[in-house]
Design an enzyme around this catalytic site. Structure first.
Site, PDB file in Angstrom:
ATOM      1  N   ARG A 165       0.819  -1.219   0.000  1.00  0.00           N
ATOM      2  CA  ARG A 165       0.000   0.000   0.000  1.00  0.00           C
ATOM      3  C   ARG A 165       0.853   1.270   0.000  1.00  0.00           C
ATOM      4  O   ARG A 165       0.504   2.275   0.622  1.00  0.00           O
ATOM      5  CB  ARG A 165      -0.953   0.011   1.210  1.00  0.00           C
ATOM      6  CG  ARG A 165      -1.913  -1.149   1.268  1.00  0.00           C
ATOM      7  CD  ARG A 165      -2.857  -1.179   0.072  1.00  0.00           C
ATOM      8  NE  ARG A 165      -3.763  -2.311   0.171  1.00  0.00           N
ATOM      9  CZ  ARG A 165      -3.501  -3.526  -0.326  1.00  0.00           C
ATOM     10  NH1 ARG A 165      -2.374  -3.752  -0.979  1.00  0.00           N
ATOM     11  NH2 ARG A 165      -4.361  -4.509  -0.192  1.00  0.00           N
ATOM     12  N   SER A 235     -11.229  -0.415   2.711  1.00  0.00           N
ATOM     13  CA  SER A 235     -10.432  -0.741   3.905  1.00  0.00           C
ATOM     14  C   SER A 235      -9.840   0.533   4.490  1.00  0.00           C
ATOM     15  O   SER A 235      -9.102   1.244   3.814  1.00  0.00           O
ATOM     16  CB  SER A 235      -9.312  -1.715   3.544  1.00  0.00           C
ATOM     17  OG  SER A 235      -9.833  -2.936   3.094  1.00  0.00           O
ATOM     18  N   GLU A 331      -5.027   3.469   5.936  1.00  0.00           N
ATOM     19  CA  GLU A 331      -4.766   3.366   4.506  1.00  0.00           C
ATOM     20  C   GLU A 331      -5.325   4.584   3.775  1.00  0.00           C
ATOM     21  O   GLU A 331      -4.802   4.999   2.743  1.00  0.00           O
ATOM     22  CB  GLU A 331      -5.413   2.080   3.967  1.00  0.00           C
ATOM     23  CG  GLU A 331      -5.123   1.773   2.528  1.00  0.00           C
ATOM     24  CD  GLU A 331      -5.668   0.409   2.115  1.00  0.00           C
ATOM     25  OE1 GLU A 331      -6.151   0.308   0.980  1.00  0.00           O
ATOM     26  OE2 GLU A 331      -5.612  -0.534   2.926  1.00  0.00           O
TER      27      GLU A 331
END
Length: 348
Positions: A165, A235, A331
């Site tokens: 990520r 998420s 995130e």
């Protein structure tokens, strides 16, 4: 020419949390020339600029005092070689539509990345990943517009510094640069990737790309709320990576804890599982709530404010931290009045 034709514009339908924030100026850019013109204007007035795709991984904490520019660069070129397909995708193309189109014309390799919201140009920033594959596995290069010079730089995969990520585009190229295209390389000799626990039930010998695509779409639709109905950014937290000594200590305490060994010798753990163990599914602060179906999803359940979402995220992080001595990292990118903020600092 007044490029800032729309002022004090609502961004409710330009962020998937559906927060009713506003921006001082709003521009839809479908050409590189227009992007450069906008940049020159905002430099003249010393105005902050934020480039948005579909607003699928951002949390606006307040109104934006500068210019929001929506990326609408469109186009797809495909070159066939003996063993590979090479795709050049302009950054304003919808990612899921791209996955659908490639499968429709017989090009496999993106099926595991189905139903990830957002535009192609956003995918390298986060190094999107799902069901056993990340963008870095198929990305050849990223084309980056230097707004200071007007030149386009081609950044090869190895120089993108992709990790979980993460990428160089989150840091070095935040201000004064726009991703305008990406290049993908897909192998003609297709091999299914069924390493994810949700996919191991599929038969590796007979499964087709379309079957994987349909299976993953069904899973994601069962877990992820439709942001057009219930605001969310997918998420919210990253899965944590730990060293072996920490993992050994945790697995003794929680023998049923899911884990995923990495080639880096670290162990990836499930943030969703940890949140579930804290019994936080459905937990709500103000109008923000943890999804009952997927613990990593924070939803705008009932006219949530930005602060409701921040307070809930902080509560989740602190609760998980106290139980497991692991501190989850967001995130989602946090956006303030003038640009990207340090989300971890805000939640700490």
């Amino acid at each position: 020419m007044n490029i800032f034709s729309t002022n004090n514009t609502s961004l409710k339908y330009n962020n998937t949390f559906l927060l009713p924030v506003r921006t001082a100026h709003f521009v839809i850019a479908d050409t590189i020339d227009l992007m450069l013109t906008v940049w020159k204007e905002i430099q003249k007035y010393k105005m902050p600029l934020l480039v948005l795709g579909e607003g699928s991984n951002v949390l606006f904490l307040e109104n934006f005092i500068g210019t929001i520019m929506i990326n609408k660069l469109q186009g797809l070129d495909i070159v066939e070689k003996k063993h590979t397909w090479h795709l050049h995708i302009k950054s304003g193309e919808n990612w899921h539509n791209l996955v659908c189109y490639t499968l429709k014309i017989g090009i496999a390799g993106l099926e595991n990345l189905a139903l990830i919201p957002g535009l192609a140009g956003s995918t390298p920033i986060q190094n999107i990943g799902a069901y056993g594959i990340e963008l870095k596995n198929v990305c050849e290069y990223v084309d980056l517009l230097n707004l200071f010079t007007g030149n386009i730089m081609r950044i090869p995969n190895k120089n993108c510094y992709f990790s979980y990520r993460d990428s160089i585009f989150k840091y070095q190229f935040q201000i004064g640069y726009i991703i305008v295209g990406i290049g993908l390389c897909l192998q003609k000799k297709w091999k299914p990737i069924l390493t994810h626990q949700d996919l191991i039930k599929l038969d590796i010998k007979t499964v087709t790309p379309s079957q994987i695509f349909n299976f993953i779409c069904a899973i994601r639709r069962s877990k992820l709320p439709d942001f057009r109905k219930i605001g969310n950014a997918g998420s919210f937290f990253k899965n944590p990576f730990v060293k072996k000594d920490i993992f050994k200590s945790l697995i003794k305490q929680y023998p049923n804890m899911p884990y995923y060994p990495q080639i880096t010798k670290e162990i990836k753990l499930s943030a969703a599982w940890m949140i579930e163990q804290c019994k936080l599914k459905g937990f709500q602060i103000g109008g923000a709530s943890i999804s009952n179906h997927q613990a990593l999803i924070i939803t705008n359940k009932n006219n949530a404010t930005s602060q409701d979402i921040v307070n809930l995220a902080r509560y989740v992080r602190n609760t998980v931290g106290k139980k497991f001595n692991l501190w989850l990292e967001p995130e989602v990118r946090f956006i303030g009045a003038t640009g990207v903020l340090d989300a971890l600092k805000i939640l700490s």
